[in-house]
Design a protein around this motif. Structure first.
Motif, PDB file in Angstrom:
ATOM      1  N   HIS A 200      10.190  15.168  -8.411  1.00 27.24           N
ATOM      2  CA  HIS A 200      10.266  14.325  -8.300  1.00 27.24           C
ATOM      3  C   HIS A 200       9.305  13.428  -7.628  1.00 27.24           C
ATOM      4  CE1 HIS A 200      12.536  12.396 -12.064  1.00 27.24           C
ATOM      5  NE2 HIS A 200      12.773  13.327 -12.319  1.00 27.24           N
ATOM      6  N   ARG A 201       9.939  14.031  -6.251  1.00 28.89           N
ATOM      7  CA  ARG A 201       9.416  13.746  -5.135  1.00 28.89           C
ATOM      8  C   ARG A 201       7.297  13.798  -5.143  1.00 28.89           C
ATOM      9  NH1 ARG A 201       8.269  16.459   0.028  1.00 28.89           N
ATOM     10  NH2 ARG A 201       7.807  14.914   1.730  1.00 28.89           N
ATOM     11  N   ALA A 202       7.569  15.124  -5.403  1.00 34.39           N
ATOM     12  CA  ALA A 202       5.694  15.357  -5.255  1.00 34.39           C
ATOM     13  C   ALA A 202       5.423  14.582  -5.947  1.00 34.39           C
ATOM     14  CB  ALA A 202       5.963  16.805  -5.905  1.00 34.39           C
ATOM     15  N   LEU A 203       5.540  13.980  -7.105  1.00 41.53           N
ATOM     16  CA  LEU A 203       5.142  13.234  -8.599  1.00 41.53           C
ATOM     17  C   LEU A 203       4.840  12.067  -7.540  1.00 41.53           C
ATOM     18  CD1 LEU A 203       6.633  14.023 -11.573  1.00 41.53           C
ATOM     19  CD2 LEU A 203       4.100  14.637 -10.992  1.00 41.53           C
ATOM     20  N   VAL A 204       6.165  10.742  -6.797  1.00 42.13           N
ATOM     21  CA  VAL A 204       5.829  10.271  -6.209  1.00 42.13           C
ATOM     22  C   VAL A 204       4.631  10.355  -5.177  1.00 42.13           C
ATOM     23  CG1 VAL A 204       7.330   8.347  -5.108  1.00 42.13           C
ATOM     24  CG2 VAL A 204       8.508   9.505  -7.070  1.00 42.13           C
ATOM     25  N   ALA A 205       4.183  11.579  -4.270  1.00 42.23           N
ATOM     26  CA  ALA A 205       4.254  11.403  -3.126  1.00 42.23           C
ATOM     27  C   ALA A 205       2.943  11.725  -3.632  1.00 42.23           C
ATOM     28  CB  ALA A 205       4.781  12.163  -2.335  1.00 42.23           C
ATOM     29  N   SER A 206       1.951  11.455  -4.470  1.00 41.69           N
ATOM     30  CA  SER A 206       0.564  11.809  -4.885  1.00 41.69           C
ATOM     31  C   SER A 206       0.054  11.070  -4.947  1.00 41.69           C
ATOM     32  CB  SER A 206       0.806  13.200  -6.563  1.00 41.69           C
ATOM     33  OG  SER A 206       1.189  11.708  -7.605  1.00 41.69           O
ATOM     34  N   TRP A 207       0.646  10.295  -5.135  1.00 35.46           N
ATOM     35  CA  TRP A 207      -0.154   8.742  -5.464  1.00 35.46           C
ATOM     36  C   TRP A 207       0.542   7.874  -3.935  1.00 35.46           C
ATOM     37  CZ3 TRP A 207      -2.186   9.345  -9.204  1.00 35.46           C
ATOM     38  CH2 TRP A 207      -1.652   9.801 -10.286  1.00 35.46           C
ATOM     39  N   VAL A 208       0.499   8.144  -3.037  1.00 33.64           N
ATOM     40  CA  VAL A 208       0.403   8.101  -1.547  1.00 33.64           C
ATOM     41  C   VAL A 208      -0.576   8.508  -0.817  1.00 33.64           C
ATOM     42  CG1 VAL A 208       2.173   7.962   0.603  1.00 33.64           C
ATOM     43  CG2 VAL A 208       3.033   7.481  -2.171  1.00 33.64           C
ATOM     44  N   PRO A 209      -1.455   7.679  -0.007  1.00 35.24           N
ATOM     45  CA  PRO A 209      -2.048   8.205   0.620  1.00 35.24           C
ATOM     46  C   PRO A 209      -1.849   9.332   1.595  1.00 35.24           C
ATOM     47  CG  PRO A 209      -2.944   5.863   0.532  1.00 35.24           C
ATOM     48  CD  PRO A 209      -1.682   6.456   0.405  1.00 35.24           C
ATOM     49  N   ASP A 210      -2.547  10.479   1.861  1.00 33.87           N
ATOM     50  CA  ASP A 210      -2.415  11.427   2.606  1.00 33.87           C
ATOM     51  C   ASP A 210      -2.109  10.661   4.561  1.00 33.87           C
ATOM     52  OD1 ASP A 210      -1.737  13.412   1.770  1.00 33.87           O
ATOM     53  OD2 ASP A 210      -3.919  12.748   1.001  1.00 33.87           O
ATOM     54  N   LYS A 211      -1.067  10.288   4.880  1.00 34.36           N
ATOM     55  CA  LYS A 211      -1.144  10.265   6.129  1.00 34.36           C
ATOM     56  C   LYS A 211      -0.563  11.169   7.467  1.00 34.36           C
ATOM     57  CE  LYS A 211      -0.878   5.003   5.283  1.00 34.36           C
ATOM     58  NZ  LYS A 211       0.140   4.156   5.894  1.00 34.36           N
TER      59      LYS A 211
END
Length: 251
Positions: free
Chosen positions: A88-99
């Motif tokens: 679930h976290r990976a799916l959410v993180a896929s829409w967060v820009p890499d920082k």
């Protein structure tokens, strides 16, 4: 290194990169399950707490309010494993820009819950988790990959095998992305091949693409999970049932 299944609240906070006060607050709001009470009535936390904290962090980065996060977590099955929460976290993180974030060696060790050798740092760098800087004690870290990289440090697999697996994943996901993009272009852009879409139609297409991306990613993850389970069934069927004393994975 402390056991990941037997963390105090201070150790959990250090691993998750939050304060003890934050953990207490999340617990009172029902965002975290209660700890197991050990000797001397000391609460002990496990990998499900760590994974849930990581998921909460990603949802916050996505811009969700605390109330929205509560609603999101309420919809999840209560018996999700740490691995399920990580997906679930990976799916959410896929829409967060890499920082990428700067972290000292001490900060890295607190986050992963262990002392890091030079070999560990080399493995994390090879996996793309961190990049060395001019200061040998400071690293540029990808927070989205840090938990995964830390877990892979203790996997009894050669670094070359891990890197080969990463190459397979990258190559095949890029291939899938190209084919899906081609299908999308043929379906949506096809009718406009002669004159090309106007500005309004182009904006509509971009909006449609953005809405489709989460569904495509979820479909890919689900298909991959099912394919892996099928491969494991066939493998164990050929090789015989795994010895559970060896810590073999179960479905």
């Amino acid at each position: 290194m402390e056991s990941a299944t037997d963390l105090t609240v201070d150790e959990l906070a250090a691993r998750a990169g939050v304060t003890v006060r934050t953990i207490r607050f999340y617990s009172t709001r029902g965002l975290l399950p209660p700890p197991e009470i050990g000797p001397r009535r000391v609460g002990r936390y496990g990998p499900d707490h760590l994974s849930r904290l990581a998921l909460i962090e990603e949802l916050q980065h996505q811009g969700l309010t605390l109330s929205a996060i509560e609603r999101y977590l309420e919809q999840l099955p209560p018996d999700l494993s740490a691995q399920d929460l990580a997906i679930h976290r990976a799916l959410v993180a896929s829409w967060v820009p890499d920082k990428a974030e700067d972290a000292t060696r001490d900060q890295l060790e607190r986050r992963v819950g262990r002392k890091l050798t030079e070999e560990d740092l080399d493995r994390l760098a090879a996996m793309g988790v961190l990049v060395r800087t001019e200061d040998p004690q400071v690293f540029r870290v990808d927070p989205g990959l840090l938990h995964l990289g830390a877990r892979l440090l203790d996997v009894p697999i050669a670094l070359e095998t891990i890197l080969a697996a990463r190459t397979v994943v990258i190559e095949h996901t890029r291939s899938a992305a190209r084919e899906l993009s081609r299908l999308f272009k043929d379906e949506v852009w096809g009718p406009h091949r002669e004159g090309g879409p106007d500005a309004e139609e182009r904006a509509r297409m971009k909006s449609l693409s953005a809405h489709m991306q989460p569904m495509v990613v979820q479909a890919l993850v689900t298909a991959f999970q099912r394919s892996m389970k099928q491969e494991l069934r066939e493998w164990f069927g050929r090789e015989g049932a795994p010895d559970r004393r060896d810590g073999a994975l179960e479905e």
